[in-house]
Scaffold this motif. Structure first.
Motif, PDB file in Angstrom:
ATOM      1  N   ILE A   1       0.839  -1.168   0.072  1.00  0.00           N
ATOM      2  CA  ILE A   1       0.070   0.188  -0.080  1.00  0.00           C
ATOM      3  C   ILE A   1       0.941   1.141  -0.167  1.00  0.00           C
ATOM      4  O   ILE A   1       1.692   1.459   0.996  1.00  0.00           O
ATOM      5  N   SER A   2       0.805   2.123  -1.052  1.00  0.00           N
ATOM      6  CA  SER A   2       1.585   2.996  -1.324  1.00  0.00           C
ATOM      7  C   SER A   2       1.689   4.257  -0.162  1.00  0.00           C
ATOM      8  O   SER A   2       0.134   4.537   0.001  1.00  0.00           O
TER       9      SER A   2
ATOM     10  N   ARG B   1       8.347   6.101   7.313  1.00  0.00           N
ATOM     11  CA  ARG B   1       8.208   4.743   7.116  1.00  0.00           C
ATOM     12  C   ARG B   1       8.028   4.395   5.590  1.00  0.00           C
ATOM     13  O   ARG B   1       7.607   5.196   4.981  1.00  0.00           O
ATOM     14  N   PRO B   2       8.432   3.101   5.415  1.00  0.00           N
ATOM     15  CA  PRO B   2       8.306   3.071   3.631  1.00  0.00           C
ATOM     16  C   PRO B   2       6.717   2.630   3.488  1.00  0.00           C
ATOM     17  O   PRO B   2       6.085   2.589   4.311  1.00  0.00           O
ATOM     18  N   ASP B   3       6.645   2.234   2.185  1.00  0.00           N
ATOM     19  CA  ASP B   3       5.397   1.722   1.667  1.00  0.00           C
ATOM     20  C   ASP B   3       5.087   0.397   2.687  1.00  0.00           C
ATOM     21  O   ASP B   3       5.950  -0.321   3.011  1.00  0.00           O
ATOM     22  N   TRP B   4       3.852   0.275   2.750  1.00  0.00           N
ATOM     23  CA  TRP B   4       3.347  -0.861   3.707  1.00  0.00           C
ATOM     24  C   TRP B   4       3.239  -2.125   2.841  1.00  0.00           C
ATOM     25  O   TRP B   4       2.156  -2.292   2.063  1.00  0.00           O
ATOM     26  N   CYS B   5       4.198  -3.217   3.222  1.00  0.00           N
ATOM     27  CA  CYS B   5       4.158  -4.344   2.506  1.00  0.00           C
ATOM     28  C   CYS B   5       3.147  -5.243   3.187  1.00  0.00           C
ATOM     29  O   CYS B   5       3.148  -5.727   4.414  1.00  0.00           O
ATOM     30  N   VAL B   6       2.018  -5.561   2.541  1.00  0.00           N
ATOM     31  CA  VAL B   6       0.819  -6.368   3.008  1.00  0.00           C
ATOM     32  C   VAL B   6       0.740  -7.585   2.576  1.00  0.00           C
ATOM     33  O   VAL B   6      -0.183  -8.093   3.060  1.00  0.00           O
TER      34      VAL B   6
END
Length: 945
Positions: free
Chosen positions: A432-433, A468-473
């Motif tokens: 999630i960007s 924080r980086p993009d959310w790795c889901v």
């Protein structure tokens, strides 16, 4: 023959036991609450009031509760009970987090013991076993939470694995899919080679780890300035196994660098005389010492920006690593350790990947899911990364690129489940960007509107969202909500079709997310799309997305709740966990946070401040504490601690809490015993009361204000400290001590005794309510001792309103001085008792010498009553007293201007009140008692006829 006057004394009478026996009493009270359906009764009582919704952060359903669970749930319960008793309708729906790796790991362990491979088991069967495991532990934990006295809607909790919850999670993910935030990309993510999956930052723990360190030469191939010709840039790293993935070197533009010529090296050193090396000038000495360089000369100095355009060769050039290694500027390079240069492996670090992407460099996949180098990696194919350090060091040494190697113990990321060290690995994942649709900006704006307890939480959460980086889901697992997405074979883009999404949601609502695994894709794609044109994603959704979406399937659909919640409350680690995932999920779908306030508490440590560990034998389990002491002792520990810091618990601390509890219980027992038979006809109006009783009412006014402020600020330990001091010092050691004589020996209808009993009734009314949120079982026991009706409960009450006219600041100031004088008197009496001059304070008639500041205070006060003596004479504190002060008792530092001489009381001892008075024997009907007691006995006898 002397008369026995014992039967004429109004001794306390109550069935409220001195010893609580909480481990056996509390289950009986719990059964009573269940039988009367106390939670439903509270809802009926609160109907129409303003709602207070503390949304429960779901614990994980896998094992017995630990002490951290107890802290968390008790604190929530205290807040809910306080809000209920301040006139709100505090509705509490507990919940459980059910999907994810911990449960999956447990089921895998079962298969491993049976020498079976999880991957050989049909996925639906595996998932069914995971569901059954979670259901079992939900039942266990529910009972354990209730045993702590936690009141909530236990018959209707929420879980993340109900079909309705799973369907809503799919719908929430679909919102990110439809607005373009959900994207697929290859990025380095924290990867567990044991669990074979990506992990979120919230699933990571940091522990000490010993790594191999290396200094490595990267020869300059293209020099940005003449001085660099023939030189080598030196890097330092703690992960030698990432050298095969190197594609660049980073420098700091403002850093001062030095080019040195090696002149002499120590025996066995890896450097060679004549080599030219580039290192940050401030780290030059450290590098030289590590590399065994004993003499060198600085031949040139430059800024990092002067290095722009330089290109190096890989240190394993000629062995399959025959590509250029550009030297690039980066703002994350520092001079704390190393050489002032950072070796960039785009597949093994977030900063590395972002720098490489910005410059169009590839991020090669070099490592598979098991942690082994892929076949196409020269020199090291098939080698596990955790066994690759020495082979890499050997290859670098043989290539003449190694300057030095060593060992370093440092903090390193580990899996919270397997405890194994993690690696950064470049893999295709779903993200999630944070920036594509402005999620980061929206979340930061939302943070600024949230109230934080303690306030420092705001800075912490804000900083995490900012960086924080993009959310790795995505997760490569089996137990959870799948990423319900189809990818177009031709374009590689996810299918964004609301009709397809709705078909998936409908299927999940009816059958759960197992439908995704058991159904033909055409069921979801419908007639609009050919199944052969799409790939069905089988990755599992990050469980933090599950729990982050709870607001959407708990707060929004339930008519008894409301959105947003008034409060989210969890441990401080949830700034990077549930607080953040909930914030991002809600801001990405609704544009605002799902909560108005956030409270964080610390962790629970052992008594000596160490982390609890089975190996150290310092683990305290809530079950053991309850079995030995009772849940109310645990609850006392919670409210008596500063939750904003780490809390400590152990045998000595629990003993201290037990001592505090005993003092509180004695206070309640005194009230109950001395209110035996109290009748409304005895009640006296405040204006008719003696000053001492009006002072107690003033203290109740002060405590009421403190209580309501504490409930608003969610700060309970200062309040509880004050309540405990009030019971122990103001009441037991002062007011009760003084009034025992009037309560036990006074005439039944005397104004003083009636006033005291009226105030005791007020104290009971307030203290039983004020203590109810804290020691909920004991408060209930106390209330039922006077109100035994089947439908009665202290927890159906609100905090009593305290009249404003109970406040009397002038009177409070006066009695502060009176207590100062009394402190000197009691000190003198204690010394006389220790010296065996007296056995009891009633044998004394002390003389009090006080200077002018006390003259007004001393007037009109019954000093024998206040000092529990048979007489008190008051005199001025003059020069004679000052000169002879050595013969008098005083506390000059605490109470200057007061001194006391202890003299024996004159007269006979009253056989009823034990005072020594000169009017004993004055009444011929009762010759062995004083005049006051004779009148009291005569009145009692007349009333009995």
């Amino acid at each position: 023959m002397s008369q026995d006057y014992k039967s004429t004394v109004f001794l306390p009478r109550t069935d409220f036991p001195m010893k609580a026996g909480l481990p056996s009493l509390e289950p009986e009270i719990l059964k009573r609450w269940d039988d009367m359906d106390l939670y439903r009764r509270q809802r009926e009582a609160g109907k129409g009031r303003e709602k207070f919704i503390l949304h429960d952060g779901p614990p994980y359903a896998n094992g017995h509760l630990h002490i951290g669970h107890a802290l968390n749930k008790i604190l929530k319960d205290v807040i809910n009970r306080c809000r209920q008793m301040t006139g709100k309708d505090a509705i509490y729906v507990p919940g459980w987090d059910c999907h994810g790796l911990p449960i999956e790991w447990k089921i895998e362990e079962k298969y491993r013991r049976a020498k079976k491979n999880k991957d050989d088991i049909p996925i639906v069967q595996f998932r069914r076993e995971c569901r059954q495991f979670a259901e079992k532990w939900i039942d266990v934990q529910r009972d354990e939470f209730k045993r702590l006295g936690i009141l909530g809607d236990w018959d209707n909790p929420y879980t993340t694995m109900t079909f309705a919850a799973e369907a809503q999670i799919v719908r929430e993910l679909g919102k990110f899919l439809m607005n373009g935030s959900l994207v697929k990309g290859a990025k380095p993510v924290l990867w567990s080679v044991v669990e074979k999956t990506a992990l979120a930052e919230a699933e990571v723990e940091y522990h000490d780890h010993t790594s191999t360190t290396i200094f490595v030469r990267f020869p300059v191939a293209k020099a940005a300035m003449p001085e660099l010709e023939g030189a080598a840039i030196v890097i330092w790293t703690t992960t030698p196994w990432t050298i095969p993935g190197n594609r660049a070197i980073a420098y700091g533009g403002a850093i001062d660098y030095a080019l040195i010529k090696v002149e002499r090296t120590a025996e066995g050193g890896q450097a060679a005389a004549g080599q030219t090396l580039v290192v940050a000038e401030s780290l030059l000495a450290d590098m030289a010492a590590a590399a065994g360089i004993t003499e060198y000369g600085v031949v040139h100095r430059c800024k990092g920006d002067d290095l722009a355009g330089t290109v190096c060769r890989h240190p394993l050039h000629g062995n399959g690593y025959d590509f250029e290694v550009p030297v690039l500027a980066a703002d994350f390079v520092d001079t704390d350790t190393g050489t002032g240069f950072v070796h960039i492996a785009p597949g093994h670090g977030a900063d590395d990947w972002e720098l490489a992407t910005r410059h169009g460099l590839p991020a090669p996949e070099t490592v598979d899911g098991d942690g082994r180098f892929l076949d196409e990696v020269p020199l090291f194919s098939g080698l596990h990364v955790f066994k690759a350090d020495e082979p890499v060091v050997t290859a670098l040494r043989q290539a003449g690129a190694l300057l030095a190697s060593g060992r370093l113990t440092h903090s390193y990321p580990h899996s919270w489940r397997s405890k194994a060290p993690l690696i950064f690995r470049n893999t295709p994942q779903w993200f999630i960007s944070m920036d594509k649709t402005g999620l980061r900006r929206t979340a930061l704006e939302a943070v600024d509107k949230i109230r934080f307890f303690p306030p420092s939480g705001k800075k912490r959460l804000r900083g995490m969202v900012e960086s924080r980086p993009d959310w790795c889901v995505s997760r490569q697992r089996a137990w959870g909500v799948p990423i319900t997405v189809f990818v177009d074979n031709k374009s590689g883009q996810p299918l964004r079709d609301p009709k397809v999404l709705e078909r998936i949601v409908e299927a999940v609502e009816a059958e759960g997310v197992d439908a995704w695994f058991t159904s033909d894709p055409s069921r979801f794609l419908g007639p609009e799309h050919a199944a052969g044109d799409f790939v069905q994603v089988m990755d599992i959704l990050d469980v933090w997305f599950d729990s982050g979406a709870t607001h959407s399937f708990v707060l929004e659909p339930r008519p008894d709740l409301e959105w947003p919640a008034a409060l989210y409350l969890e441990g401080t680690d949830q700034h990077r966990g549930w607080f953040q995932s909930s914030l991002l999920e809600s801001c990405g779908t609704r544009g605002q946070a799902p909560y108005r306030a956030v409270l964080t508490h610390g962790f629970v440590m052992a008594e000596d401040g160490q982390k609890m560990s089975k190996s150290l034998g310092n683990v305290v389990s809530p079950q053991e504490v309850i079995g030995k002491y009772g849940a109310d002792i645990l609850r006392l520990w919670v409210v008596g601690s500063d939750y904003s810091e780490d809390l400590r618990i152990g045998p000595d601390i629990l003993k201290q809490q037990s001592d505090i509890y005993r003092r509180l219980r004695n206070t309640l027992r005194f009230l109950l015993g001395n209110l035996n038979g109290f009748d409304e006809s005895e009640r006296l109006g405040e204006s008719e009361m003696p000053e001492l009783e009006r002072w107690v009412l003033h203290r109740l006014w002060e405590l009421d204000r403190l209580l309501r402020r504490a409930c608003g600020d969610l700060q309970f330990h200062p309040l509880f400290t004050e309540l405990h001091n009030f019971c122990a010092a103001d009441l037991s050691a002062f007011y009760f001590d003084i009034r025992k004589d009037s309560l036990y020996c006074g005439r039944a209808d005397s104004p003083t005794r009636r006033a005291a009993r009226t105030v005791l009734d007020r104290l009971f009314d307030h203290l039983s309510a004020w203590l109810a949120p804290f020691i909920c079982f004991t408060a209930e026991e106390t209330w039922l001792a006077r109100n035994p009706g089947a439908g009665e409960s202290i927890h159906l009450r609100q905090f009593p309103e305290v009249p404003e006219d109970w406040r009397d600041d002038v009177l409070a100031g006066k009695w502060l001085l009176i207590r100062d004088v009394r402190k000197v008197v009691t000190g003198a009496l204690e010394l006389a008792r220790a010296d065996k001059k007296i056995r009891s304070s009633l044998q004394a008639a002390p003389v009090v010498f006080a200077d002018s500041r006390y003259h007004e205070v001393l007037k009109g006060v019954d000093w024998p009553e206040i000092c529990i003596a048979s007489g008190v004479e008051v005199k001025a504190f003059d020069k004679h007293c000052a000169d002879n002060n050595a013969d008098l008792f005083s506390l000059p530092q605490e109470v200057p201007g007061v001194a006391v001489e202890v003299r024996l009381a004159e007269g006979e001892k009253c056989q009823r009140c034990w005072k020594i008075l000169d009017d004993v024997g004055g009444d011929s009907d009762y010759p062995e008692v004083c005049g006051r007691c004779a009148g009291a006995v005569r009145h009692l006898m007349a009333a009995a006829k």
